[in-house]
Design a protein around this motif. Structure first.
Motif, short mmCIF file in Angstrom:
data_model
loop_
_atom_site.label_atom_id
_atom_site.label_comp_id
_atom_site.label_asym_id
_atom_site.label_seq_id
_atom_site.Cartn_x
_atom_site.Cartn_y
_atom_site.Cartn_z
N ASP A 1 15.01 41.08 -24.51
CA ASP A 1 16.25 40.33 -24.38
C ASP A 1 16.34 39.58 -23.06
O ASP A 1 17.34 39.66 -22.34
N PHE A 2 15.28 38.83 -22.74
CA PHE A 2 15.25 37.96 -21.58
C PHE A 2 15.17 36.51 -22.06
O PHE A 2 14.45 36.20 -23.03
N GLU A 3 15.88 35.65 -21.40
CA GLU A 3 15.69 34.22 -21.62
C GLU A 3 14.49 33.79 -20.78
O GLU A 3 14.47 34.00 -19.57
N VAL A 4 13.52 33.20 -21.43
CA VAL A 4 12.28 32.82 -20.75
C VAL A 4 12.21 31.30 -20.66
O VAL A 4 12.35 30.59 -21.66
N ILE A 5 11.98 30.81 -19.45
CA ILE A 5 11.90 29.36 -19.22
C ILE A 5 10.59 29.07 -18.50
O ILE A 5 10.39 29.46 -17.35
N GLY A 6 9.67 28.42 -19.21
CA GLY A 6 8.40 28.03 -18.61
C GLY A 6 8.43 26.56 -18.24
O GLY A 6 8.93 25.73 -19.00
N ILE A 7 7.91 26.23 -17.06
CA ILE A 7 7.88 24.83 -16.66
C ILE A 7 6.94 24.06 -17.58
O ILE A 7 7.27 22.99 -18.09
N GLN A 8 5.76 24.60 -17.80
CA GLN A 8 4.84 24.06 -18.79
C GLN A 8 5.05 24.80 -20.09
O GLN A 8 5.73 25.83 -20.15
N GLY A 9 4.42 24.31 -21.16
CA GLY A 9 4.54 24.94 -22.46
C GLY A 9 3.68 26.17 -22.59
O GLY A 9 3.21 26.74 -21.60
N ILE A 10 3.45 26.59 -23.82
CA ILE A 10 2.65 27.78 -24.10
C ILE A 10 1.23 27.61 -23.58
O ILE A 10 0.62 28.54 -23.07
N SER A 11 0.70 26.39 -23.69
CA SER A 11 -0.62 26.10 -23.13
C SER A 11 -0.47 25.46 -21.76
O SER A 11 0.38 24.59 -21.57
N THR A 12 -1.32 25.88 -20.83
CA THR A 12 -1.30 25.25 -19.51
C THR A 12 -1.86 23.84 -19.56
O THR A 12 -1.78 23.10 -18.58
N GLU A 13 -2.43 23.44 -20.70
CA GLU A 13 -2.92 22.08 -20.86
C GLU A 13 -1.77 21.09 -21.02
O GLU A 13 -1.96 19.89 -20.86
N SER A 14 -0.58 21.59 -21.38
CA SER A 14 0.58 20.71 -21.47
C SER A 14 1.05 20.36 -20.06
O SER A 14 0.99 21.18 -19.15
N GLU A 15 1.53 19.15 -19.89
CA GLU A 15 1.91 18.69 -18.56
C GLU A 15 3.42 18.82 -18.35
O GLU A 15 4.21 18.63 -19.27
N ALA A 16 3.81 19.15 -17.13
CA ALA A 16 5.22 19.20 -16.75
C ALA A 16 5.52 17.96 -15.91
O ALA A 16 5.03 17.83 -14.79
N GLY A 17 6.28 17.04 -16.46
CA GLY A 17 6.59 15.81 -15.74
C GLY A 17 7.74 15.99 -14.78
O GLY A 17 8.40 17.03 -14.72
N LEU A 18 7.99 14.93 -14.00
CA LEU A 18 9.08 14.96 -13.03
C LEU A 18 10.43 15.19 -13.71
O LEU A 18 11.30 15.86 -13.16
N ARG A 19 10.59 14.64 -14.90
CA ARG A 19 11.85 14.83 -15.61
C ARG A 19 12.08 16.29 -15.95
O ARG A 19 13.20 16.79 -15.80
N ARG A 20 11.03 16.97 -16.40
CA ARG A 20 11.16 18.40 -16.73
C ARG A 20 11.52 19.21 -15.48
O ARG A 20 12.41 20.07 -15.53
N VAL A 21 10.86 18.94 -14.37
CA VAL A 21 11.14 19.65 -13.12
C VAL A 21 12.58 19.38 -12.69
O VAL A 21 13.30 20.30 -12.28
N SER A 22 13.01 18.13 -12.80
CA SER A 22 14.38 17.77 -12.41
C SER A 22 15.41 18.50 -13.27
O SER A 22 16.43 19.00 -12.77
N GLU A 23 15.14 18.58 -14.57
CA GLU A 23 16.05 19.29 -15.48
C GLU A 23 16.16 20.77 -15.09
O GLU A 23 17.25 21.35 -15.12
N LEU A 24 15.03 21.37 -14.73
CA LEU A 24 15.05 22.79 -14.37
C LEU A 24 15.71 23.02 -13.02
O LEU A 24 16.35 24.06 -12.82
N VAL A 25 15.59 22.09 -12.11
CA VAL A 25 16.32 22.19 -10.84
C VAL A 25 17.82 22.22 -11.12
O VAL A 25 18.55 23.07 -10.57
#
Length: 318
Positions: free
Chosen positions: A208-232
């Protein structure tokens, strides 16, 4: 690069011939090659003195991006049994391993878990999240598959493999009890786990934890500036004060989150280092599956306001 079956056979045969003398001394044991450290650990626990186990991927290695080397091909071609996770964890090796399985015992141990226990992958249509080792209960099913694979290859060792598996499954049951108790102590409003990539889906669902990964399930997926900004923005809005780095993933994106939150006047600390896709150093407690999960659980619980002994489950065993 895609290898034809003929090309693969030629490479494997030539390399295996060159290394065959080095394997002769171990003929009395079952030679097992496992892709990840977690699978290798299970094979050692179940196989005991009847197996000789090699892990292709060591501490800090990312299985999503790993490609087989020439020495890996030698080891795989000489193995009595090859164990890999499957579920597209070893994405760059999948075609190779499927081809290898035409000629020798090759088992995708995670693919024996019933589909109704699996979580879908957000990165790949028709695929499942491969990170089953994040809960001891699911990993116990994988251990059973390892046991059955060893029995298939060496039937005369069935009694030993079965007894060893029973002992190890009992240990995993104790780990599951400790995990549930420690994580249940984290206040409900603080059960948010922010990590470098989304490896903790099964963990979140089980505890029962909410899990938030910057990248997806695969580390091959990229985390763009928009994703980082949303998480900030999320960290600031929800007053989340801790995020976690991973031993097998660059901390670059986590550092960007912390710096972004600081620019908004919100302090975020690194709650600790988690073992996601690889275990710790061989010969250490964290270099075992039990130690890996114990370390993760203890680190998360203590960082998010829960109660757990500083040295984790080891305290309870002593």
């Amino acid at each position: 690069m895609t290898l034809s079956r003929r090309a693969f056979a030629a490479i494997a045969a030539s390399l295996a011939l060159a290394a065959s003398s080095g394997w002769a001394a171990a003929q009395d044991r079952v030679s097992v090659v496992a892709t990840t450290g977690m699978i290798a650990d299970a094979a050692r626990e179940v196989g005991g003195d009847m197996v000789d186990v090699q892990a292709l991927m060591g501490p800090g290695v990312d299985p999503h991006a790993y490609r087989q080397t020439r020495s890996d091909i030698v080891a795989l071609a000489n193995a009595d049994l090859v164990l890999w996770n499957g579920l597209y964890l070893e994405a760059q090796m999948e075609e190779f391993l499927l081809e290898l399985g035409r000629d020798q015992p090759v088992v995708a141990v995670a693919e024996g878990v019933p589909e109704d226990r699996l979580i879908g992958s957000a990165d790949y249509d028709g695929r499942y999240d491969p990170h089953l080792w994040m809960t001891p209960e699911l990993w116990s099913r994988v251990v059973e598959t390892v046991r059955d694979a060893l029995i298939e290859v060496r039937p005369e060792g069935a009694d030993t493999f079965t007894a060893n598996a029973e002992d190890y499954l009992s240990e995993l049951s104790d780990l599951a009890d400790y995990t549930a108790e420690a994580l249940s102590s984290v206040p409900a409003d603080r059960r948010v786990l922010v990590t470098a990539h989304d490896a903790f889906g099964y963990f979140g669902a089980a505890y029962d934890f909410e899990v938030i990964g910057i990248q997806g399930i695969s580390t091959e997926s990229e985390a763009g500036l928009r994703r980082v900004s949303e998480l900030v923005d999320l960290l600031v809005a929800r007053d989340i004060g801790a995020v976690f780095v991973e031993t097998s993933v660059s901390d670059r994106n986590i550092r960007a989150l912390i710096e972004g939150a600081a620019a908004e006047g919100h302090e975020v600390a690194i709650g600790g280092e988690l073992y996601s896709d690889a275990m710790g150093e061989p010969g250490t407690y964290r270099g075992t599956y039990v130690g890996m999960i114990d370390s993760n659980v203890t680190t998360i619980a203590r960082a998010l306001g829960g109660e757990a002994p500083e040295t984790g489950m080891q305290d309870l065993l002593n």
